[in-house]
Design a protein around this motif. Sequence first.
Motif, PDB file in Angstrom:
ATOM      1  N   GLU A  88      -3.808   3.915  -8.710  1.00 31.51           N
ATOM      2  CA  GLU A  88      -4.664   3.810  -9.895  1.00 31.51           C
ATOM      3  C   GLU A  88      -3.906   3.249 -11.087  1.00 31.51           C
ATOM      4  O   GLU A  88      -2.682   3.372 -11.184  1.00 31.51           O
ATOM      5  CB  GLU A  88      -5.268   5.169 -10.250  1.00 31.51           C
ATOM      6  N   PRO A 126       0.809  -1.215   0.000  1.00 35.20           N
ATOM      7  CA  PRO A 126       0.000   0.000   0.000  1.00 35.20           C
ATOM      8  C   PRO A 126       0.842   1.265   0.000  1.00 35.20           C
ATOM      9  O   PRO A 126       1.821   1.375   0.716  1.00 35.20           O
ATOM     10  CB  PRO A 126      -0.804  -0.128   1.302  1.00 35.20           C
ATOM     11  N   PRO A 161       0.216   5.817  -0.605  1.00 32.40           N
ATOM     12  CA  PRO A 161      -0.809   6.842  -0.815  1.00 32.40           C
ATOM     13  C   PRO A 161      -0.874   7.256  -2.275  1.00 32.40           C
ATOM     14  O   PRO A 161       0.141   7.616  -2.868  1.00 32.40           O
ATOM     15  CB  PRO A 161      -0.319   8.003   0.064  1.00 32.40           C
ATOM     16  N   PRO A 162      -2.054   7.209  -2.902  1.00 27.33           N
ATOM     17  CA  PRO A 162      -2.172   7.623  -4.300  1.00 27.33           C
ATOM     18  C   PRO A 162      -1.992   9.130  -4.447  1.00 27.33           C
ATOM     19  O   PRO A 162      -2.173   9.890  -3.499  1.00 27.33           O
ATOM     20  CB  PRO A 162      -3.601   7.209  -4.676  1.00 27.33           C
ATOM     21  N   ASP A 212     -13.756  -1.508 -11.066  1.00 24.83           N
ATOM     22  CA  ASP A 212     -13.423  -1.302  -9.658  1.00 24.83           C
ATOM     23  C   ASP A 212     -13.457  -2.562  -8.809  1.00 24.83           C
ATOM     24  O   ASP A 212     -13.417  -2.492  -7.583  1.00 24.83           O
ATOM     25  CB  ASP A 212     -14.337  -0.240  -9.047  1.00 24.83           C
ATOM     26  N   PRO A 239      -7.965   4.189  -7.361  1.00 25.64           N
ATOM     27  CA  PRO A 239      -7.114   3.816  -6.230  1.00 25.64           C
ATOM     28  C   PRO A 239      -7.931   3.212  -5.099  1.00 25.64           C
ATOM     29  O   PRO A 239      -9.119   3.505  -4.934  1.00 25.64           O
ATOM     30  CB  PRO A 239      -6.469   5.142  -5.814  1.00 25.64           C
ATOM     31  N   ASN A 240      -7.257   2.340  -4.345  1.00 29.66           N
ATOM     32  CA  ASN A 240      -7.830   1.771  -3.122  1.00 29.66           C
ATOM     33  C   ASN A 240      -9.159   1.050  -3.339  1.00 29.66           C
ATOM     34  O   ASN A 240     -10.043   1.085  -2.488  1.00 29.66           O
ATOM     35  CB  ASN A 240      -8.009   2.867  -2.056  1.00 29.66           C
ATOM     36  N   CYS A 241      -9.287   0.375  -4.495  1.00 32.69           N
ATOM     37  CA  CYS A 241     -10.520  -0.374  -4.754  1.00 32.69           C
ATOM     38  C   CYS A 241     -10.307  -1.871  -4.571  1.00 32.69           C
ATOM     39  O   CYS A 241     -11.225  -2.659  -4.803  1.00 32.69           O
ATOM     40  CB  CYS A 241     -11.050  -0.081  -6.157  1.00 32.69           C
ATOM     41  N   GLY A 242      -9.090  -2.268  -4.185  1.00 31.86           N
ATOM     42  CA  GLY A 242      -8.813  -3.676  -3.954  1.00 31.86           C
ATOM     43  C   GLY A 242      -8.385  -4.450  -5.181  1.00 31.86           C
ATOM     44  O   GLY A 242      -8.173  -5.662  -5.107  1.00 31.86           O
ATOM     45  N   SER A 269      -1.045  -2.388  -4.242  1.00 31.39           N
ATOM     46  CA  SER A 269      -0.445  -1.077  -3.996  1.00 31.39           C
ATOM     47  C   SER A 269      -1.490  -0.013  -3.717  1.00 31.39           C
ATOM     48  O   SER A 269      -1.196   1.019  -3.122  1.00 31.39           O
ATOM     49  CB  SER A 269       0.393  -0.646  -5.202  1.00 31.39           C
ATOM     50  N   GLY A 270      -2.727  -0.223  -4.161  1.00 38.47           N
ATOM     51  CA  GLY A 270      -3.768   0.778  -3.977  1.00 38.47           C
ATOM     52  C   GLY A 270      -3.646   1.971  -4.902  1.00 38.47           C
ATOM     53  O   GLY A 270      -4.343   2.974  -4.724  1.00 38.47           O
ATOM     54  N   TYR A 277      -7.543  10.216  -7.666  1.00 37.24           N
ATOM     55  CA  TYR A 277      -8.803   9.916  -6.985  1.00 37.24           C
ATOM     56  C   TYR A 277     -10.014  10.251  -7.854  1.00 37.24           C
ATOM     57  O   TYR A 277     -11.088   9.690  -7.672  1.00 37.24           O
ATOM     58  CB  TYR A 277      -8.901  10.698  -5.677  1.00 37.24           C
TER      59      TYR A 277
END
Length: 302
Positions: free
Chosen positions: A246, A129, A131-132, A214, A236-239, A243-244, A137
Motif C-alpha cells: 500500500e 511482490p 506480502p503486505p 485503485d 495493496p495488490n491492486c496492480g 510490489s503490491g 488491507y
Amino acid sequence: MYHGTSKEAAKRIRCDGFIPSNDGMLGRGVYVSRNIQKASRYPLNVAEGDRRVLVLEVNVGRVKRIDRQRHPLQKTWHAAGYDTAWVPPNCNMVRRNQEEDCVWDPSRIKVIKCKGRRMYWAEDDMMGPRPPCLESYSEPANNSTYVMYHGTSKEDAESIKRNGFTPSEDGMLGPGVYVSRDIQKASHYPRNVAEGHRRVLVLIVNVGKVKKIDHQGHPLQKTWHAKGYDTAWVPPNCGMVPSGLEEDCVWDPCRIKVTSSHSKPVNNSSYRMYHGTTKEAAESIKRNGFSPSEDGMLGPGV
C-alpha cells in the motif's frame, strides 16, 4: 537496469543514445547494473547533486558470467559470441561487491526515464511482490489517525524532524508526502542511498478525508485534493505498483507528526517491532506469549 551519469551526459544519452566506453574492467561496452545503489554512485568525479540515474530497459541477449579477475574471457566475451558480460555480486570483482553488467551493443538499451538525486516514491516501484502488512488491507477511515512510515536518508531524516516535511512536487498520486502503513515499503527508500544510511521515520498521520485510488488512469489519480480529499490511498495488490504494497499520499504536511526514527535503539525506549512466524505459531504466541529460542547468533532470546 540503471546507469549513473552526469546531468549533461544524461541529456545527450536521451537524445542520441549511448556511446560505448572504449575500455573498462570488462572491456568495451555500456556499463549498467540492476542495482540502483551501484549506479547512483557514478560518475565518481561528479558532485552528487549533479548526478543522474537513467532507468533502462535492456535486452541482454546472450550472457557470459565473469566472476573473477583475469577470467579468460574478461575482455573478449563479445568475440566469443556473447552480447552481455555479467559480474555477479559478492565475487570480489568490484568494491562494495555489487553486480555489474557490460552490454556490447547500445541498440539493446532503451532509456525509460531519468532520476535526479532525490528519488521520491513513484509508480516505478522495483521491489517485486511482497506480502503486505495486515493493517494495510483495511481502507483508512476518514478523519482517523494511523501509525505510518516514511523512508529517507539519515541527513534528510534529521531535517524532517527539525523542519517538517516538504511535499514532493509530483509522483504517482501527484504532489504530497508519500507514506505507508507498511514498513516494508518504507524501508526500501530512498533507492539511491546505501542501506546503512537509510532511516525509517515513524509517523502519526491524521488522514482527514481519504480517496481510494485503485487503478492506473483513475480519474482522480492526481487531482484528488482539488476534489476535497486530504489523503489518497493505494490499496495493496491492486496492480498500481509491482510490489503490491500500500501507498498513501498526504497533501498537507501538518497532518503528519514524526514520533521517532528507526536507527540505533535508545536504551529503555519502546519500539514497534516485527516477528515472522507460521500461521499456527502465531496463534500460539497470541494465546500463550513467546518462548525464547534456546540459541542463535546472539544466544537465547526472542
